[in-house]
Design a protein around this motif. Structure first.
Motif, PDB file in Angstrom:
ATOM      1  N   ARG A 139       0.839  -1.204   0.000  1.00  0.00           N
ATOM      2  CA  ARG A 139       0.000   0.000   0.000  1.00  0.00           C
ATOM      3  C   ARG A 139       0.877   1.259   0.000  1.00  0.00           C
ATOM      4  O   ARG A 139       0.648   2.204  -0.759  1.00  0.00           O
ATOM      5  CB  ARG A 139      -0.902  -0.007   1.232  1.00  0.00           C
ATOM      6  CG  ARG A 139      -1.952   1.094   1.229  1.00  0.00           C
ATOM      7  CD  ARG A 139      -2.750   1.140   2.515  1.00  0.00           C
ATOM      8  NE  ARG A 139      -1.973   1.742   3.594  1.00  0.00           N
ATOM      9  CZ  ARG A 139      -1.460   1.086   4.621  1.00  0.00           C
ATOM     10  NH1 ARG A 139      -1.633  -0.229   4.704  1.00  0.00           N
ATOM     11  NH2 ARG A 139      -0.783   1.722   5.557  1.00  0.00           N
ATOM     12  N   GLY A 140       1.906   1.252   0.840  1.00  0.00           N
ATOM     13  CA  GLY A 140       2.794   2.407   0.905  1.00  0.00           C
ATOM     14  C   GLY A 140       3.571   2.625  -0.378  1.00  0.00           C
ATOM     15  O   GLY A 140       3.836   3.769  -0.772  1.00  0.00           O
ATOM     16  N   PHE A 141       3.965   1.538  -1.029  1.00  0.00           N
ATOM     17  CA  PHE A 141       4.664   1.621  -2.325  1.00  0.00           C
ATOM     18  C   PHE A 141       3.813   2.364  -3.337  1.00  0.00           C
ATOM     19  O   PHE A 141       4.296   3.265  -4.047  1.00  0.00           O
ATOM     20  CB  PHE A 141       4.980   0.200  -2.785  1.00  0.00           C
ATOM     21  CG  PHE A 141       5.395   0.060  -4.214  1.00  0.00           C
ATOM     22  CD1 PHE A 141       6.662   0.422  -4.633  1.00  0.00           C
ATOM     23  CD2 PHE A 141       4.516  -0.469  -5.151  1.00  0.00           C
ATOM     24  CE1 PHE A 141       7.050   0.279  -5.967  1.00  0.00           C
ATOM     25  CE2 PHE A 141       4.888  -0.629  -6.476  1.00  0.00           C
ATOM     26  CZ  PHE A 141       6.170  -0.247  -6.880  1.00  0.00           C
ATOM     27  N   LEU A 142       2.531   2.030  -3.413  1.00  0.00           N
ATOM     28  CA  LEU A 142       1.644   2.679  -4.376  1.00  0.00           C
ATOM     29  C   LEU A 142       1.369   4.126  -3.988  1.00  0.00           C
ATOM     30  O   LEU A 142       1.351   5.017  -4.847  1.00  0.00           O
ATOM     31  CB  LEU A 142       0.344   1.893  -4.491  1.00  0.00           C
ATOM     32  CG  LEU A 142       0.463   0.518  -5.149  1.00  0.00           C
ATOM     33  CD1 LEU A 142      -0.834  -0.274  -5.009  1.00  0.00           C
ATOM     34  CD2 LEU A 142       0.841   0.651  -6.618  1.00  0.00           C
ATOM     35  N   LEU A 143       1.153   4.376  -2.720  1.00  0.00           N
ATOM     36  CA  LEU A 143       0.914   5.753  -2.287  1.00  0.00           C
ATOM     37  C   LEU A 143       2.125   6.634  -2.571  1.00  0.00           C
ATOM     38  O   LEU A 143       1.990   7.768  -3.046  1.00  0.00           O
ATOM     39  CB  LEU A 143       0.577   5.781  -0.795  1.00  0.00           C
ATOM     40  CG  LEU A 143      -0.755   5.143  -0.384  1.00  0.00           C
ATOM     41  CD1 LEU A 143      -0.871   5.079   1.134  1.00  0.00           C
ATOM     42  CD2 LEU A 143      -1.935   5.916  -0.972  1.00  0.00           C
ATOM     43  N   ALA A 144       3.316   6.114  -2.285  1.00  0.00           N
ATOM     44  CA  ALA A 144       4.526   6.879  -2.560  1.00  0.00           C
ATOM     45  C   ALA A 144       4.689   7.122  -4.052  1.00  0.00           C
ATOM     46  O   ALA A 144       5.167   8.182  -4.477  1.00  0.00           O
ATOM     47  CB  ALA A 144       5.750   6.155  -2.000  1.00  0.00           C
ATOM     48  N   GLY A 145       4.289   6.135  -4.871  1.00  0.00           N
ATOM     49  CA  GLY A 145       4.344   6.326  -6.310  1.00  0.00           C
ATOM     50  C   GLY A 145       3.447   7.461  -6.761  1.00  0.00           C
ATOM     51  O   GLY A 145       3.833   8.284  -7.606  1.00  0.00           O
ATOM     52  N   ALA A 146       2.232   7.519  -6.217  1.00  0.00           N
ATOM     53  CA  ALA A 146       1.327   8.613  -6.562  1.00  0.00           C
ATOM     54  C   ALA A 146       1.925   9.961  -6.171  1.00  0.00           C
ATOM     55  O   ALA A 146       1.909  10.925  -6.955  1.00  0.00           O
ATOM     56  CB  ALA A 146      -0.021   8.403  -5.877  1.00  0.00           C
ATOM     57  N   MET A 147       2.463  10.031  -4.968  1.00  0.00           N
ATOM     58  CA  MET A 147       3.055  11.287  -4.513  1.00  0.00           C
ATOM     59  C   MET A 147       4.265  11.674  -5.374  1.00  0.00           C
ATOM     60  O   MET A 147       4.539  12.855  -5.580  1.00  0.00           O
ATOM     61  CB  MET A 147       3.489  11.168  -3.051  1.00  0.00           C
ATOM     62  CG  MET A 147       2.346  11.002  -2.057  1.00  0.00           C
ATOM     63  SD  MET A 147       1.162  12.368  -2.086  1.00  0.00           S
ATOM     64  CE  MET A 147      -0.223  11.574  -2.886  1.00  0.00           C
ATOM     65  N   HIS A 148       4.977  10.678  -5.866  1.00  0.00           N
ATOM     66  CA  HIS A 148       6.153  10.937  -6.695  1.00  0.00           C
ATOM     67  C   HIS A 148       5.779  11.760  -7.929  1.00  0.00           C
ATOM     68  O   HIS A 148       6.441  12.742  -8.270  1.00  0.00           O
ATOM     69  CB  HIS A 148       6.779   9.604  -7.106  1.00  0.00           C
ATOM     70  CG  HIS A 148       8.043   9.722  -7.887  1.00  0.00           C
ATOM     71  ND1 HIS A 148       9.211  10.191  -7.351  1.00  0.00           N
ATOM     72  CD2 HIS A 148       8.322   9.415  -9.192  1.00  0.00           C
ATOM     73  CE1 HIS A 148      10.170  10.175  -8.273  1.00  0.00           C
ATOM     74  NE2 HIS A 148       9.652   9.706  -9.389  1.00  0.00           N
ATOM     75  N   TRP A 149       4.695  11.377  -8.596  1.00  0.00           N
ATOM     76  CA  TRP A 149       4.292  12.091  -9.808  1.00  0.00           C
ATOM     77  C   TRP A 149       3.728  13.465  -9.482  1.00  0.00           C
ATOM     78  O   TRP A 149       3.940  14.432 -10.229  1.00  0.00           O
ATOM     79  CB  TRP A 149       3.270  11.267 -10.589  1.00  0.00           C
ATOM     80  CG  TRP A 149       3.844   9.950 -10.995  1.00  0.00           C
ATOM     81  CD1 TRP A 149       3.577   8.727 -10.448  1.00  0.00           C
ATOM     82  CD2 TRP A 149       4.847   9.721 -11.998  1.00  0.00           C
ATOM     83  NE1 TRP A 149       4.341   7.757 -11.057  1.00  0.00           N
ATOM     84  CE2 TRP A 149       5.127   8.335 -12.003  1.00  0.00           C
ATOM     85  CE3 TRP A 149       5.521  10.555 -12.883  1.00  0.00           C
ATOM     86  CZ2 TRP A 149       6.056   7.768 -12.866  1.00  0.00           C
ATOM     87  CZ3 TRP A 149       6.456   9.997 -13.747  1.00  0.00           C
ATOM     88  CH2 TRP A 149       6.713   8.621 -13.739  1.00  0.00           C
ATOM     89  N   LEU A 150       3.022  13.581  -8.370  1.00  0.00           N
ATOM     90  CA  LEU A 150       2.402  14.858  -8.027  1.00  0.00           C
ATOM     91  C   LEU A 150       3.402  15.838  -7.424  1.00  0.00           C
ATOM     92  O   LEU A 150       3.358  17.040  -7.723  1.00  0.00           O
ATOM     93  CB  LEU A 150       1.254  14.623  -7.045  1.00  0.00           C
ATOM     94  CG  LEU A 150       0.076  13.820  -7.596  1.00  0.00           C
ATOM     95  CD1 LEU A 150      -0.913  13.495  -6.481  1.00  0.00           C
ATOM     96  CD2 LEU A 150      -0.633  14.576  -8.714  1.00  0.00           C
ATOM     97  N   GLU A 151       4.294  15.347  -6.581  1.00  0.00           N
ATOM     98  CA  GLU A 151       5.215  16.232  -5.877  1.00  0.00           C
ATOM     99  C   GLU A 151       6.532  16.407  -6.635  1.00  0.00           C
ATOM    100  O   GLU A 151       7.011  17.530  -6.806  1.00  0.00           O
ATOM    101  CB  GLU A 151       5.467  15.697  -4.467  1.00  0.00           C
ATOM    102  CG  GLU A 151       4.224  15.729  -3.602  1.00  0.00           C
ATOM    103  CD  GLU A 151       4.443  15.214  -2.195  1.00  0.00           C
ATOM    104  OE1 GLU A 151       3.647  15.573  -1.306  1.00  0.00           O
ATOM    105  OE2 GLU A 151       5.407  14.436  -1.973  1.00  0.00           O
ATOM    106  N   HIS A 152       7.120  15.318  -7.067  1.00  0.00           N
ATOM    107  CA  HIS A 152       8.421  15.409  -7.723  1.00  0.00           C
ATOM    108  C   HIS A 152       8.289  15.959  -9.143  1.00  0.00           C
ATOM    109  O   HIS A 152       9.130  16.749  -9.591  1.00  0.00           O
ATOM    110  CB  HIS A 152       9.087  14.032  -7.745  1.00  0.00           C
ATOM    111  CG  HIS A 152      10.453  14.026  -8.346  1.00  0.00           C
ATOM    112  ND1 HIS A 152      11.556  14.511  -7.686  1.00  0.00           N
ATOM    113  CD2 HIS A 152      10.904  13.610  -9.561  1.00  0.00           C
ATOM    114  CE1 HIS A 152      12.625  14.393  -8.453  1.00  0.00           C
ATOM    115  NE2 HIS A 152      12.260  13.843  -9.604  1.00  0.00           N
ATOM    116  N   PHE A 153       7.234  15.552  -9.869  1.00  0.00           N
ATOM    117  CA  PHE A 153       7.074  15.963 -11.258  1.00  0.00           C
ATOM    118  C   PHE A 153       5.993  17.025 -11.465  1.00  0.00           C
ATOM    119  O   PHE A 153       5.710  17.394 -12.609  1.00  0.00           O
ATOM    120  CB  PHE A 153       6.773  14.750 -12.141  1.00  0.00           C
ATOM    121  CG  PHE A 153       7.974  13.882 -12.424  1.00  0.00           C
ATOM    122  CD1 PHE A 153       9.010  14.340 -13.217  1.00  0.00           C
ATOM    123  CD2 PHE A 153       8.070  12.610 -11.883  1.00  0.00           C
ATOM    124  CE1 PHE A 153      10.117  13.546 -13.481  1.00  0.00           C
ATOM    125  CE2 PHE A 153       9.173  11.797 -12.134  1.00  0.00           C
ATOM    126  CZ  PHE A 153      10.204  12.279 -12.933  1.00  0.00           C
TER     127      PHE A 153
END
Length: 757
Positions: A409-423
């Motif tokens: 669950r955390g892997f997927l949540l972090a992935g979502a945040m990666h696109w929104l925050e990092h990119f």
């Protein structure tokens, strides 16, 4: 497998028992840090290393002066040596280097990967195991960094059930004996720092070599947290220097991000151009400059057409191009087919500076079974469910994430945040939400496992989606989530606090299916299908909707948008123009897939580019011009967008004229507002003279759009640009207008300033 047993080691001399040497040379040591690197005994410090293919090795001091030759313990490159002058109690630290001489005479001097202490902090491990580490993209995977003055790459991967893990890559000849990793017990994470002097740097290719829990070999695995990858069909991960020591991308979109955070998305216009990047134009298929070329060509095209957003079919790296990105394996890596992650960031930055939002399709519902991917990652069902009744998608031959496991669950949540925050992505459109919500999705009785209450709802998926949407609202001001959800699940866009899933918007699949079915009927048959166009208003306020004419409607034998319309060529174009006019004036945000803006005849083919030559033909240019003007009108008239989600913004004037296939309605910018437009849709090829409709105010009404205009390829029939309202009540309104309705056309009228109610 060989464990670290002190009784097996002859520490009085730089040597090792044969079983330990054998484990080292084959990369099968369970605890490499227990044998490799510096170890103190009563005689001083012994240093052991594995360097297959080396001609010789030496120990040097920090200045590069030789302090000892290392003894070759095996021809496969197992070496050991003693550091002289280190008395008992002397700190080991990083006081020595390894010098390797290769058979070609070249040398390599580096710090020892096995002399470094623990790399990841306890808080990182704790948050990861709880599923609450939202910065995994800068924690696990391959991170360029400097430790104690030494540049290199820190590798970290979750494989809790593996007996051993090695990082393999360009920098070690893909030999698992070179860089076995250390297990952080309790967390299941394996880690190792490989100095740059050993060849690990940005651009290095790598994978993980694992042994499963029962001693069986696991296929070499790509990094689940890779920030970049090789170009498919190659499957290795690539070190991307975006770690804590790498300079961040220099964004120039501060004004955009500020405006985005201050904008009410429900009251703002949203008109989305959906595209599959690789088939928009073939010239974009450039592994060096793809994102740059797209920025150069797409951004001005979208600005001219007036779309507020673009939506990209998944650009997360995926092995099979025929999946269009919907079977991704690297959820933190933009596809390498178009250039580096930094170039992707620059593309988004270009969009923002041009006033264009970027929506990314994102797939947390399933993943493909490719052996180098997540399937049985550590020799067990780690990311997926073990029971195929829960873990296997029968429709797509893919695996389903085990959302009940914190780390997944955390892997997927972090992935979502990666696109929104990092990119800086502006929205995530979450794919296949319906398949996540129901345990019996596309399954017969006996093919699924009920939840703990005996029901069909996937409670873990519901909790995950609520957490996702709560995090986006909390951490990413102005960012949106959009659900592709095709059932009647209640409250998809209701707040989490009120028991909903918390999405901002939901694709209105029912509206799309109903109205496209209506469009496909010959006009003579449409009176018997009138409700296909009106039924959407029965539930229009149950969710916050996007009206999607997506890629799914122009593939697999469904025909193109223009191909769905009946009649001869003239009628087909007129039908499509009228339908677009209906869509752009109907409550709900808008989405159109590429090619629909100029009425491409062919179905979309992901291996070909769009038929751009059609833009030279007047009828196709007419559709293109109409879409541009619809977007302009939609943005400029608050009545067409400000109350998309509220019933006060819509009123039927005529919704039951089955016989003539006419629809008429008012759109308002606010309750009882004079900012109003009248929309009239005639879905037959029969012109209608003197068609009287009630309007809320007197004065002159301007015909601000007519899809039958000659500039769009129509017959140029209409009302001369304006019409006067008469004091003749009709349809519950105090005034009325008498209109000429062109054939197969949509009219949009608004009162000119000074009109009175």
């Amino acid at each position: 497998m060989v464990s670290n047993d002190a009784a097996m080691l002859d520490l009085a001399a730089p040597t090792l028992p044969a079983p330990v040497i054998d484990a080292l040379r084959h990369g099968r040591l369970v605890d490499p840090f227990g044998v490799l690197g510096p170890h103190r005994d009563e005689y001083g410090i012994v240093v052991r290393a594995v360097m297959p293919g080396a001609a010789s090795m030496q120990l040097t001091d920090a200045r590069g002066e030789t302090v000892a030759d290392m003894v070759r313990l095996h021809d496969d490159g197992v070496f050991a040596g003693r550091l002289p002058g280190f008395a008992q109690g002397h700190p080991v630290a990083q006081d020595y280097r390894l010098r390797v001489r290769w058979p070609d005479g070249s040398e390599q001097t580096s710090t020892d990967p096995y002399a470094y202490t623990l790399l990841l902090g306890e808080l990182d491990l704790h948050l990861f195991n709880e599923g609450r580490h939202l910065q995994l993209g800068s924690c696990l995977g391959a991170q360029c960094m400097t430790i104690d003055g030494e540049a290199g790459v820190r590798f970290a991967v979750w494989a809790p059930n593996a007996q051993r893990v090695s990082v393999i890559g360009d920098f070690n000849g893909w030999n698992p004996a070179r860089h076995p990793m250390r297990l952080r017990h309790g967390s299941g994470i394996w880690e190792l720092f490989v100095p740059e002097a050993m060849g690990a740097h940005g651009g290095s290719r790598y994978k993980y070599d694992l042994t499963g829990p029962h001693g069986h070999a696991v296929p070499d695995k790509a990094d689940p947290l890779a920030l970049a990858t090789e170009i498919p069909p190659a499957t290795a991960s690539v070190v991307a220097c975006t770690g804590r020591d790498a300079p961040p991308f220099a964004w120039n979109d501060a004004d955009w991000m500020k405006r985005r955070a201050e904008t009410d998305p429900y009251a703002a216009p949203m008109s989305v151009y959906e595209l599959h990047v690789l088939s928009w134009q073939r010239a974009i298929n450039d592994a060096e400059r793809g994102w740059d070329i797209l920025a150069e060509r797409l951004v001005p095209y979208i600005r001219d057409l007036g779309f507020t957003h673009i939506e990209l079919l998944p650009i997360t790296e995926h092995p099979f191009g025929g999946s269009w990105g919907y079977q991704p394996l690297s959820l933190f890596a933009p596809t390498s087919r178009l250039g580096s992650p930094a170039r992707f960031a620059a593309f988004i930055d270009s969009c923002h500076q041009a006033g264009i939002g970027v929506i990314l399709d994102w797939v947390p519902a399933h993943f493909p079974t490719d052996p180098h991917g997540l399937a049985e990652f550590d020799g067990t069902a780690l990311y997926e469910h073990q029971d195929p009744r829960e873990g296997f998608h029968q429709d797509w031959n893919t695996l389903i994430y085990n959302l009940g496991r914190n780390e997944v669950r955390g892997f997927l949540l972090a992935g979502a945040m990666h696109w929104l925050e990092h990119f800086h992505a502006d929205a995530l459109r979450v794919d296949a939400v319906a398949s996540m919500l129901y345990r019996d999705y596309s399954r017969e009785a006996g093919q699924w496992v009920p939840n703990r209450f005996g029901g069909r709802e996937n409670l873990e998926a519901v909790a995950f989606l609520r957490e996702l949407n709560s995090l986006v609202r909390e951490r990413c001001p102005g960012a949106l989530t959009i659900a592709e959800e095709s059932t009647a699940w209640p409250g998809v866009t209701a707040s989490v606090e009120s028991g909903g899933l918390g999405f901002h918007f939901k694709w209105n699949m029912g509206w799309m299916h109903d109205t496209l079915r209506y469009l496909s009927h010959e006009p003579i048959h449409r009176p018997w299908h009138h409700s296909d166009m009106t039924f959407g208003m029965v539930y229009a306020w149950s969710e916050a909707f996007v009206l999607p004419l997506s890629h799914d409607e122009v593939v697999h034998g469904k025909g193109s948008m223009i191909g769905k319309a009946p009649g001869d060529d003239w009628q087909r174009f007129a039908n499509l123009r009228a339908y677009y006019g209906f869509m752009w004036t109907h409550p709900g945000k808008k989405l159109l897939f590429m090619g629909g803006e100029f009425a491409q005849w062919r179905e979309w083919n992901h291996d070909d580019e769009l038929d751009w030559a059609l833009m030279d033909q007047p009828a196709h240019r007419g559709i293109h011009s109409l879409v541009r003007d619809l977007n302009r009108l939609y943005r400029e008239l608050p009545a067409l967008h400000a109350m998309d989600h509220r019933p006060e913004g819509f009123q039927w004037i005529v919704g039951d004229d089955h016989q003539n296939s006419v629809f008429a309605y008012l759109r308002r910018a606010a309750p009882d507002s004079a900012d109003v437009v009248l929309v009239v849709v005639n879905m037959t090829p029969v012109p209608r003279e003197g068609y009287r409709l009630g309007v809320p105010c007197a004065g002159t009404w301007e015909e601000c759009l007519n899809t039958d205009a000659g500039i769009y390829g129509g017959s140029n029939m209409g009302n001369g640009g304006r019409v006067e309202a008469e004091a003749s009540p009709s349809h519950g309104q105090a005034h009325s207008v008498s209109l000429t309705l062109p054939p197969l056309a949509t009219l949009v009228l608004r009162p000119l300033s000074g009109a009175t109610g």
